[in-house]
Design a protein around this motif. Structure first.
Motif, PDB file in Angstrom:
ATOM      1  N   VAL A 239      47.876  48.116  33.758  1.00 40.57           N
ATOM      2  CA  VAL A 239      46.724  47.757  34.590  1.00 40.57           C
ATOM      3  C   VAL A 239      47.125  47.802  36.062  1.00 40.57           C
ATOM      4  CG1 VAL A 239      44.946  46.036  35.074  1.00 40.57           C
ATOM      5  CG2 VAL A 239      45.899  46.225  32.762  1.00 40.57           C
ATOM      6  N   THR A 240      46.379  48.571  36.839  1.00 40.60           N
ATOM      7  CA  THR A 240      46.569  48.638  38.290  1.00 40.60           C
ATOM      8  C   THR A 240      45.353  48.007  38.960  1.00 40.60           C
ATOM      9  OG1 THR A 240      47.831  50.691  38.078  1.00 40.60           O
ATOM     10  CG2 THR A 240      46.962  50.161  40.259  1.00 40.60           C
ATOM     11  N   ILE A 241      45.603  47.054  39.858  1.00 42.04           N
ATOM     12  CA  ILE A 241      44.512  46.317  40.503  1.00 42.04           C
ATOM     13  C   ILE A 241      44.657  46.423  42.018  1.00 42.04           C
ATOM     14  CG2 ILE A 241      43.344  44.090  40.727  1.00 42.04           C
ATOM     15  CD1 ILE A 241      44.681  43.274  38.067  1.00 42.04           C
ATOM     16  N   SER A 243      43.043  44.965  45.386  1.00 39.92           N
ATOM     17  CA  SER A 243      42.187  43.850  45.789  1.00 39.92           C
ATOM     18  C   SER A 243      42.669  43.278  47.117  1.00 39.92           C
ATOM     19  CB  SER A 243      42.206  42.760  44.710  1.00 39.92           C
ATOM     20  OG  SER A 243      41.616  41.564  45.177  1.00 39.92           O
ATOM     21  N   SER A 246      45.223  40.074  46.400  1.00 36.46           N
ATOM     22  CA  SER A 246      46.289  40.458  45.474  1.00 36.46           C
ATOM     23  C   SER A 246      47.247  39.308  45.176  1.00 36.46           C
ATOM     24  CB  SER A 246      47.064  41.651  46.035  1.00 36.46           C
ATOM     25  OG  SER A 246      47.571  41.354  47.322  1.00 36.46           O
ATOM     26  N   ASN A 295      40.110  40.667  32.766  1.00 36.80           N
ATOM     27  CA  ASN A 295      38.901  41.033  33.510  1.00 36.80           C
ATOM     28  C   ASN A 295      38.135  39.796  33.977  1.00 36.80           C
ATOM     29  OD1 ASN A 295      39.188  43.827  33.384  1.00 36.80           O
ATOM     30  ND2 ASN A 295      38.189  43.966  31.392  1.00 36.80           N
ATOM     31  N   VAL A 298      40.120  38.077  36.858  1.00 37.02           N
ATOM     32  CA  VAL A 298      40.047  38.859  38.101  1.00 37.02           C
ATOM     33  C   VAL A 298      38.662  38.735  38.721  1.00 37.02           C
ATOM     34  CG1 VAL A 298      40.104  41.185  39.076  1.00 37.02           C
ATOM     35  CG2 VAL A 298      41.860  40.480  37.448  1.00 37.02           C
ATOM     36  N   ILE A 307      39.965  48.152  39.390  1.00 38.23           N
ATOM     37  CA  ILE A 307      40.909  48.026  38.273  1.00 38.23           C
ATOM     38  C   ILE A 307      40.979  49.347  37.516  1.00 38.23           C
ATOM     39  CG2 ILE A 307      41.493  46.768  36.162  1.00 38.23           C
ATOM     40  CD1 ILE A 307      39.833  44.443  37.188  1.00 38.23           C
TER      41      ILE A 307
END
Length: 326
Positions: A239-241, A243, A246, A295, A298, A307
């Motif tokens: 998973v790459t987020i 934001s 962060s 999910n 976040v 995401i």
């Protein structure tokens, strides 16, 4: 440390040096280098024991699938084992001999593609399977066609999967697929599908439609079992987020999910200000059962967070629990 092992390790450390240099430098080898060499030797030995144990399990499982289910009913599988089974059913030649002959070209190809270690293990695995098929008797478990197709495929797929876990193959089709994908630029999956379509069409012509259809069930059961053995029960998701929050997301992943986190430094490609904006990119690995929770958490922090998720075949180390047989 035992003097015998010290001598062995000194030889390992000084391999490739002249005898004179070895004699002069052996006495000055540090305890650290001795310890490192011993640790490396221990890891290699442990890995070999694990690999050959898995290969042995694979051999017996595949042999049981062959002789306990598939052979007496003339059902086949895909790949090299399918070719051997089909040839045996049509010609009457013993399967243990055909297993070796059919896989021989793939073994040679594997040496060029995968290297010596892989080839040695594969040769031992295939010869071991042939010996078990020739010498060990297994009871015919059932004559019910559906049960034969499902459980024959299950045990055969498990055998192939255990062998792959041990660093070998007892079905050389994937070696051919890797070679052809490199040569012609096609995907490995497409090549395997083409090979299996040819095999099952041949089975329909030579053995009949019913056997060919049941054999397709065998193949599906074997392939699903193979995937389960090789990839494990858990399917890991990377998973790459991206934001603006962060740091809060990083803390949430560590505290609420108990997972490790890697932070990348990046820049946004599009901003309202028309200039680059630096951002911390959060990367973590979770199981598919944790996707919904991630999910939700976040969204609590930043609903507009970007995401990206992708499937991961396997993991090792870090804060991800180990998979079975790995």
């Amino acid at each position: 440390m035992n003097p015998f092992w010290t001598t062995v390790l000194l030889k390992q450390i000084n391999r490739g040096k002249s005898a004179k240099d070895t004699k002069q430098k052996s006495s000055s080898v540090s305890d650290y280098r001795l310890g490192k060499a011993y640790r490396e030797m221990k890891v290699v030995a442990k890995g070999n024991v694990k690999d050959f144990t898995l290969i042995l399990f694979g051999i017996f499982s595949a042999a049981f699938g062959f002789k306990g289910f598939l052979l007496t009913n003339h059902f086949i599988d895909g790949g090299a084992t399918g070719i051997a089974l089909l040839t045996s059913a049509v010609s009457g030649y013993p399967l243990y001999l055909l297993i070796i002959l059919v896989n021989l070209p793939f073994i040679i190809m594997g040496y060029k593609i995968m290297g010596k270690r892989f080839t040695v293990k594969t040769v031992l695995a295939i010869i071991g399977l042939a010996i078990i098929l020739a010498l060990v008797e297994f009871p015919n478990v059932t004559n019910d066609n559906l049960l034969v197709a499902v459980f024959g495929g299950f045990f055969l797929g498990a055998g192939i999967g255990f062998s792959i876990r041990g660093g070998a193959v007892i079905d050389g089709t994937e070696i051919l697929a890797i070679y052809m994908s490199r040569k012609f630029g096609t995907t490995i999956g497409d090549i395997i599908i083409i090979i299996n379509v040819i095999i099952f069409l041949s089975a329909a012509y030579l053995l009949g439609i019913d056997i060919a259809l049941y054999s397709m069930i065998t193949y599906l059961a074997a392939s699903r079992t193979l995937d389960f053995i090789v990839e494990g029960l858990d399917e890991y998701i990377g998973v790459t987020i991206v934001s603006n929050h962060s740091e809060d997301i990083r803390k949430m992943i560590i505290t609420k999910l108990g997972r490790g986190v890697t932070i990348y430094k990046g820049k946004r490609g599009m901003t309202n200000q028309g200039e680059d904006q630096e951002v911390d990119i959060v990367y973590t690995v979770i199981t598919r059962l944790e996707i919904n929770k991630l999910n939700l958490e976040v969204e609590k922090i930043e609903p507009s967070a970007f995401i990206v998720m992708h499937t991961i075949k396997d993991t090792k180390g870090g804060m991800i629990k180990k998979k079975a047989f790995k």
